[in-house]
Design an enzyme around this catalytic site. Sequence first.
Site, PDB file in Angstrom:
ATOM      1  N   LYS A  44      42.795  27.163  50.270  1.00  0.00           N
ATOM      2  CA  LYS A  44      43.610  26.596  49.293  1.00  0.00           C
ATOM      3  C   LYS A  44      44.790  27.098  49.264  1.00  0.00           C
ATOM      4  O   LYS A  44      45.907  26.260  48.871  1.00  0.00           O
ATOM      5  CB  LYS A  44      42.919  27.370  48.018  1.00  0.00           C
ATOM      6  CG  LYS A  44      41.242  26.971  47.766  1.00  0.00           C
ATOM      7  CD  LYS A  44      40.798  27.419  46.356  1.00  0.00           C
ATOM      8  CE  LYS A  44      41.069  29.008  46.227  1.00  0.00           C
ATOM      9  NZ  LYS A  44      40.063  29.887  46.977  1.00  0.00           N
ATOM     10  N   ARG A 120      37.840  29.408  36.960  1.00  0.00           N
ATOM     11  CA  ARG A 120      36.602  29.934  37.882  1.00  0.00           C
ATOM     12  C   ARG A 120      35.100  29.917  37.281  1.00  0.00           C
ATOM     13  O   ARG A 120      34.296  29.895  37.965  1.00  0.00           O
ATOM     14  CB  ARG A 120      36.777  31.454  38.131  1.00  0.00           C
ATOM     15  CG  ARG A 120      38.048  31.695  38.783  1.00  0.00           C
ATOM     16  CD  ARG A 120      38.438  33.345  38.993  1.00  0.00           C
ATOM     17  NE  ARG A 120      39.739  33.537  39.653  1.00  0.00           N
ATOM     18  CZ  ARG A 120      39.663  33.850  40.836  1.00  0.00           C
ATOM     19  NH1 ARG A 120      38.640  33.668  41.641  1.00  0.00           N
ATOM     20  NH2 ARG A 120      40.676  34.181  41.393  1.00  0.00           N
ATOM     21  N   ARG A 159      40.452  38.365  61.078  1.00  0.00           N
ATOM     22  CA  ARG A 159      41.906  38.387  60.953  1.00  0.00           C
ATOM     23  C   ARG A 159      42.627  39.689  61.217  1.00  0.00           C
ATOM     24  O   ARG A 159      42.148  40.878  60.980  1.00  0.00           O
ATOM     25  CB  ARG A 159      42.260  38.052  59.566  1.00  0.00           C
ATOM     26  CG  ARG A 159      41.982  36.682  59.212  1.00  0.00           C
ATOM     27  CD  ARG A 159      42.406  36.070  57.639  1.00  0.00           C
ATOM     28  NE  ARG A 159      41.953  37.136  56.735  1.00  0.00           N
ATOM     29  CZ  ARG A 159      41.932  36.846  55.304  1.00  0.00           C
ATOM     30  NH1 ARG A 159      42.716  35.608  55.030  1.00  0.00           N
ATOM     31  NH2 ARG A 159      41.568  37.610  54.469  1.00  0.00           N
ATOM     32  N   ARG A 192      43.177  43.912  57.071  1.00  0.00           N
ATOM     33  CA  ARG A 192      43.612  43.741  55.644  1.00  0.00           C
ATOM     34  C   ARG A 192      42.440  44.743  55.168  1.00  0.00           C
ATOM     35  O   ARG A 192      41.334  44.991  55.512  1.00  0.00           O
ATOM     36  CB  ARG A 192      43.503  42.508  54.969  1.00  0.00           C
ATOM     37  CG  ARG A 192      44.596  41.821  55.572  1.00  0.00           C
ATOM     38  CD  ARG A 192      44.673  40.250  54.737  1.00  0.00           C
ATOM     39  NE  ARG A 192      45.684  39.294  55.361  1.00  0.00           N
ATOM     40  CZ  ARG A 192      46.013  38.032  55.033  1.00  0.00           C
ATOM     41  NH1 ARG A 192      45.293  37.755  53.917  1.00  0.00           N
ATOM     42  NH2 ARG A 192      46.752  37.475  55.315  1.00  0.00           N
ATOM     43  N   ARG A 203      32.645  38.691  47.121  1.00  0.00           N
ATOM     44  CA  ARG A 203      33.195  37.405  46.834  1.00  0.00           C
ATOM     45  C   ARG A 203      32.680  36.114  46.871  1.00  0.00           C
ATOM     46  O   ARG A 203      32.921  35.274  45.844  1.00  0.00           O
ATOM     47  CB  ARG A 203      34.626  37.608  47.529  1.00  0.00           C
ATOM     48  CG  ARG A 203      35.518  38.609  47.206  1.00  0.00           C
ATOM     49  CD  ARG A 203      36.782  38.646  48.144  1.00  0.00           C
ATOM     50  NE  ARG A 203      37.739  37.694  47.714  1.00  0.00           N
ATOM     51  CZ  ARG A 203      38.570  37.429  48.386  1.00  0.00           C
ATOM     52  NH1 ARG A 203      38.923  38.105  49.579  1.00  0.00           N
ATOM     53  NH2 ARG A 203      39.529  36.533  48.286  1.00  0.00           N
TER      54      ARG A 203
END
Length: 307
Positions: A44, A120, A159, A192, A203
Amino acid sequence: MPASAVNKSENNEQKQSTLKNNDNQSKPDIGANIILIGAPGSGKGTQSVGLAERYQICPISTGDLLRHATQDKTSEEGQRIRRAMEAGGLVDDKTVMKLIDQNLNKPECRNGFLFDGFPRTIYQGEQLEQLLESRQQRIDAVLEYAIEDDLLKRRILGRLIHKPSGRTYHEEFHPPKQPMKDDVTGETLERRSDDTNETLNARLNTYHSQTKPLIDFYRKRHVHRSIDATQHVSKVLKQSIEIVDHFRQQPTYKLSEVIVEKAQNEDDLNTKSKQITNQADAEKRLSNNFLFIYNSVTSVLRERGII
């Protein structure tokens, strides 16, 4: 004035007019109101940059709005928001909608807006719908970037980042030349802090339980389209623009029409419920009548010694 001078002047005006028309034709239409829906890691954020640039609209992040509000040390609202965020709580929807309303009045939002990750919940969607109705605005397109959870986890959990430069890598899709080493400096790469399996599962669960019902909410309003987010970034952007351009040419829903449709659906449901109740009553009456006849015949047969 000599005829040649007049002709020359007319030719220059025609050339300038032609150049102006060509310039207008080559300039794409601007302005759109867009909502992006997708799980964390669906792309997004990347797509919002391209869409905001294409339509010259302002990206709106509710998180940024709230953080900016907390910097106001003088207002009671800013202090209330700061206390809620510092305590790890949620800021109430009324306050969020007020900040959005204020932000939409800014000059950079005159051509439209783009929400990335908001609303949301269906309740927030309804509140945003009513706010835009009061401003005589509409949602042009709701783009859902669809991707399977397993691939999302591979994308996010792999990542790697070089913090001093901001360079990013991925263990599977864009690995560094040496494991866990930055290609330029050779310094150690990091993950991260929130790129953990536990955080990601939480999430995703929140997304599926609260946000995905919005897809049906906007589908009923005929402004939703789903895009395969596993494609190349440029292809996803191209499809996004095509969908937005298509929707911008269509008559859109009005809130009043949605309310009428909802009322009609409720009436249909009540009618069907009454039909079922009436049918049950009729069957009960038939059953009672049958039992009465059966008992009467049986009684007569017993009296005559037949049974």
